[in-house]
Design a protein around this motif. Structure first.
Motif, PDB file in Angstrom:
ATOM      1  N   UNK A   1       0.836  -1.197   0.000  1.00  0.00           N
ATOM      2  CA  UNK A   1       0.000   0.000   0.000  1.00  0.00           C
ATOM      3  C   UNK A   1       0.874   1.252   0.000  1.00  0.00           C
ATOM      4  N   UNK A   2       0.565   2.161  -0.889  1.00  0.00           N
ATOM      5  CA  UNK A   2       1.201   3.478  -0.948  1.00  0.00           C
ATOM      6  C   UNK A   2       0.128   4.515  -0.638  1.00  0.00           C
ATOM      7  N   UNK A   3       0.470   5.489   0.195  1.00  0.00           N
ATOM      8  CA  UNK A   3      -0.489   6.524   0.578  1.00  0.00           C
ATOM      9  C   UNK A   3       0.161   7.886   0.454  1.00  0.00           C
ATOM     10  N   UNK A   4      -0.618   8.842  -0.032  1.00  0.00           N
ATOM     11  CA  UNK A   4      -0.256  10.247  -0.032  1.00  0.00           C
ATOM     12  C   UNK A   4      -1.455  10.990   0.540  1.00  0.00           C
ATOM     13  N   UNK A   5      -1.247  11.684   1.642  1.00  0.00           N
ATOM     14  CA  UNK A   5      -2.295  12.474   2.281  1.00  0.00           C
ATOM     15  C   UNK A   5      -1.839  13.908   2.434  1.00  0.00           C
ATOM     16  N   UNK A   6      -2.813  14.791   2.559  1.00  0.00           N
ATOM     17  CA  UNK A   6      -2.566  16.146   3.030  1.00  0.00           C
ATOM     18  C   UNK A   6      -3.375  16.304   4.308  1.00  0.00           C
TER      19      UNK A   6
END
Length: 100
Positions: free
Chosen positions: A46-51
């Motif tokens: 799993x790869x995640x990018x959040x702000x």
């Protein structure tokens, strides 16, 4: 200050992610301080990018809503290693809104 957060979590499969998403209901009950969430899978997991509005908002969401489900209910053993970066600029294309 708003931050960009990224991580790779090898233990999380698409099935675990979808089960957690349904149980935590973050799309129905948005986490306090979350501005954007994007997730995808590669051979590394799993790869995640959040702000987030802050690192503290992210930490509260993980401790209060994610960990009880992933660790308590689903038996996940590992932890992601999030990295945080100050958000310099954010752009949302006209007409883009909503989840999924």
């Amino acid at each position: 200050m708003a931050v960009v957060m990224t991580f790779v979590w090898p233990e999380i499969t698409p099935e675990l992610y979808d089960t957690a998403r349904k149980r935590v209901r973050w799309e129905d009950e948005s986490p306090d301080g979350c501005v954007l969430h994007a997730a995808w899978f590669t051979a590394d997991g799993l790869n995640v990018l959040d702000i987030w509005e802050s690192e503290e908002h992210f930490a509260r969401f993980i401790a209060g809503r994610i960990e009880p489900v992933l660790k308590g209910e689903l038996g996940v053993k590992s932890d992601p290693q999030p990295e945080f970066f100050p958000l310099h600029r954010r752009f949302v294309a006209p007409g883009v809104s909503g989840a999924a």
